[in-house]
Design a protein around this motif. Sequence first.
Motif, PDB file in Angstrom:
ATOM      1  N   SER A  11     -23.778  33.311  54.163  1.00  0.00           N
ATOM      2  CA  SER A  11     -23.249  33.132  52.805  1.00  0.00           C
ATOM      3  C   SER A  11     -22.069  32.169  52.811  1.00  0.00           C
ATOM      4  O   SER A  11     -21.925  31.332  51.911  1.00  0.00           O
ATOM      5  N   ALA A  12     -21.249  32.258  53.853  1.00  0.00           N
ATOM      6  CA  ALA A  12     -20.094  31.352  53.967  1.00  0.00           C
ATOM      7  C   ALA A  12     -20.546  29.911  54.151  1.00  0.00           C
ATOM      8  O   ALA A  12     -20.022  28.989  53.520  1.00  0.00           O
ATOM      9  N   LEU A  16     -20.475  25.797  51.450  1.00  0.00           N
ATOM     10  CA  LEU A  16     -19.883  24.516  51.846  1.00  0.00           C
ATOM     11  C   LEU A  16     -20.899  23.379  51.864  1.00  0.00           C
ATOM     12  O   LEU A  16     -20.567  22.266  52.263  1.00  0.00           O
ATOM     13  N   LYS A  17     -22.119  23.659  51.436  1.00  0.00           N
ATOM     14  CA  LYS A  17     -23.142  22.612  51.408  1.00  0.00           C
ATOM     15  C   LYS A  17     -22.683  21.472  50.498  1.00  0.00           C
ATOM     16  O   LYS A  17     -22.231  21.693  49.380  1.00  0.00           O
ATOM     17  N   GLY A  18     -22.790  20.257  50.991  1.00  0.00           N
ATOM     18  CA  GLY A  18     -22.445  19.090  50.187  1.00  0.00           C
ATOM     19  C   GLY A  18     -21.003  18.645  50.304  1.00  0.00           C
ATOM     20  O   GLY A  18     -20.638  17.547  49.851  1.00  0.00           O
ATOM     21  N   GLU A  19     -20.145  19.454  50.899  1.00  0.00           N
ATOM     22  CA  GLU A  19     -18.743  19.059  51.085  1.00  0.00           C
ATOM     23  C   GLU A  19     -18.644  18.020  52.203  1.00  0.00           C
ATOM     24  O   GLU A  19     -19.310  18.132  53.230  1.00  0.00           O
ATOM     25  N   GLU A  20     -17.807  17.026  51.982  1.00  0.00           N
ATOM     26  CA  GLU A  20     -17.652  15.966  52.984  1.00  0.00           C
ATOM     27  C   GLU A  20     -16.490  16.232  53.934  1.00  0.00           C
ATOM     28  O   GLU A  20     -16.474  15.737  55.061  1.00  0.00           O
ATOM     29  N   VAL A  21     -15.508  16.971  53.448  1.00  0.00           N
ATOM     30  CA  VAL A  21     -14.346  17.320  54.267  1.00  0.00           C
ATOM     31  C   VAL A  21     -13.975  18.766  53.972  1.00  0.00           C
ATOM     32  O   VAL A  21     -14.046  19.212  52.824  1.00  0.00           O
ATOM     33  N   LEU A  22     -13.595  19.514  55.012  1.00  0.00           N
ATOM     34  CA  LEU A  22     -13.140  20.887  54.826  1.00  0.00           C
ATOM     35  C   LEU A  22     -11.651  20.886  54.484  1.00  0.00           C
ATOM     36  O   LEU A  22     -10.838  20.288  55.190  1.00  0.00           O
ATOM     37  N   THR A  23     -11.324  21.537  53.371  1.00  0.00           N
ATOM     38  CA  THR A  23      -9.929  21.617  52.944  1.00  0.00           C
ATOM     39  C   THR A  23      -9.519  23.080  52.818  1.00  0.00           C
ATOM     40  O   THR A  23     -10.378  23.984  52.823  1.00  0.00           O
ATOM     41  N   LYS A  24      -8.237  23.294  52.685  1.00  0.00           N
ATOM     42  CA  LYS A  24      -7.733  24.650  52.527  1.00  0.00           C
ATOM     43  C   LYS A  24      -8.342  25.303  51.287  1.00  0.00           C
ATOM     44  O   LYS A  24      -8.623  26.509  51.277  1.00  0.00           O
ATOM     45  N   GLU A  25      -8.588  24.475  50.262  1.00  0.00           N
ATOM     46  CA  GLU A  25      -9.125  24.993  49.008  1.00  0.00           C
ATOM     47  C   GLU A  25     -10.611  25.335  49.109  1.00  0.00           C
ATOM     48  O   GLU A  25     -11.034  26.421  48.703  1.00  0.00           O
ATOM     49  N   ILE A  27     -12.467  25.934  51.693  1.00  0.00           N
ATOM     50  CA  ILE A  27     -12.873  26.950  52.679  1.00  0.00           C
ATOM     51  C   ILE A  27     -12.354  28.339  52.327  1.00  0.00           C
ATOM     52  O   ILE A  27     -12.695  29.312  52.996  1.00  0.00           O
ATOM     53  N   ALA A  28     -11.540  28.436  51.256  1.00  0.00           N
ATOM     54  CA  ALA A  28     -10.933  29.731  50.915  1.00  0.00           C
ATOM     55  C   ALA A  28     -11.995  30.804  50.680  1.00  0.00           C
ATOM     56  O   ALA A  28     -11.932  31.903  51.247  1.00  0.00           O
ATOM     57  N   GLU A  29     -12.994  30.493  49.843  1.00  0.00           N
ATOM     58  CA  GLU A  29     -14.029  31.487  49.553  1.00  0.00           C
ATOM     59  C   GLU A  29     -14.916  31.771  50.761  1.00  0.00           C
ATOM     60  O   GLU A  29     -15.193  32.940  51.068  1.00  0.00           O
ATOM     61  N   PRO A  30     -15.384  30.734  51.492  1.00  0.00           N
ATOM     62  CA  PRO A  30     -16.152  31.020  52.716  1.00  0.00           C
ATOM     63  C   PRO A  30     -15.373  31.858  53.719  1.00  0.00           C
ATOM     64  O   PRO A  30     -15.948  32.737  54.379  1.00  0.00           O
ATOM     65  N   ILE A  34     -16.371  35.380  55.493  1.00  0.00           N
ATOM     66  CA  ILE A  34     -16.316  35.635  56.938  1.00  0.00           C
ATOM     67  C   ILE A  34     -15.490  36.888  57.224  1.00  0.00           C
ATOM     68  O   ILE A  34     -15.881  37.754  58.014  1.00  0.00           O
ATOM     69  N   ARG A  35     -14.355  36.992  56.536  1.00  0.00           N
ATOM     70  CA  ARG A  35     -13.485  38.155  56.714  1.00  0.00           C
ATOM     71  C   ARG A  35     -14.227  39.442  56.327  1.00  0.00           C
ATOM     72  O   ARG A  35     -14.207  40.436  57.061  1.00  0.00           O
TER      73      ARG A  35
END
Length: 290
Positions: A11-12, A16-25, A27-30, A34-35
Amino acid sequence: MFGQLTSGLESAWNKLKGEEVLTKENIAEPMRDIRRALLEADVSLPVVRRFVQSVGDQAVGVGLIRGVKPDQQLVKIVRDELVKLDGWRGVGKTTICAKLANYLKKQGKSCMLVAGDVYRPAAIDQLVILGEQVGVSVYTEGTDVKPSEIARKGLEEAKKKNIDVVIVDTAGRLQIDKAMMDELKDVKRVLNPTEVLLVVDAMTGQEAGALVTTFNLEIGITGAILTKLDGDSRGGAALSVKEISGKPIKLVGRGERMEDLEPFYPDRMAGRILGMGDVLSLVEKATRRC
């Protein structure tokens, strides 16, 4: 056993599908997924907090590299952290002693089992039966002799017979108490053992963390054997043992047969949890090219 955790991690990734860069914003929900997945798998809260923090710190700023998408790279980051965590009582303790003797016997070692659980006469009888089953001698003194004395005499007997490995089945309890710890310290002092292995039930969940921590502080363990890995468990014990104790899971029991004991490989366990071997291979190859 890890199906629930795998579903939560998937689910995490999907968010993030389609994102080009991982940011703090982004990745917050993924990271919340994970948590939640780890907590639902019964990994202890302090371990989950450290895990999520470490993954988040590594993930922020990750971008596209040679055709490998950021969400795929996050799989690799999580996988590596799972490997670090893994490289992690009635729990089948007496049976594990016989399985371990059988395992070592197949490696060409001669073994002797020593019945040191004086609080359960059935455990002594069980060890004798299992010893006969795997073709290993069992030293017993009954229930009226101190465990440390049984251990001492058993070791002396093994030396006389030039036995390679002595495996002592000591008492275990679901509740830790000072008398048991003092007794185990006496046994350890008499034996000066090469290995002190704590048998941990894979179905124990978060209690595994407290158990391993206490035994390591009080007795000083060299590692753990994880049992019932084939059962209907959420697997938190496997992810908590090494992180909390600093000691590795060395062997795992996967079934009822005497042959069902094998070395524990953290990378394989992480791969099973993620269920994404192809993605991991792709990320690793791309990383090598860079």
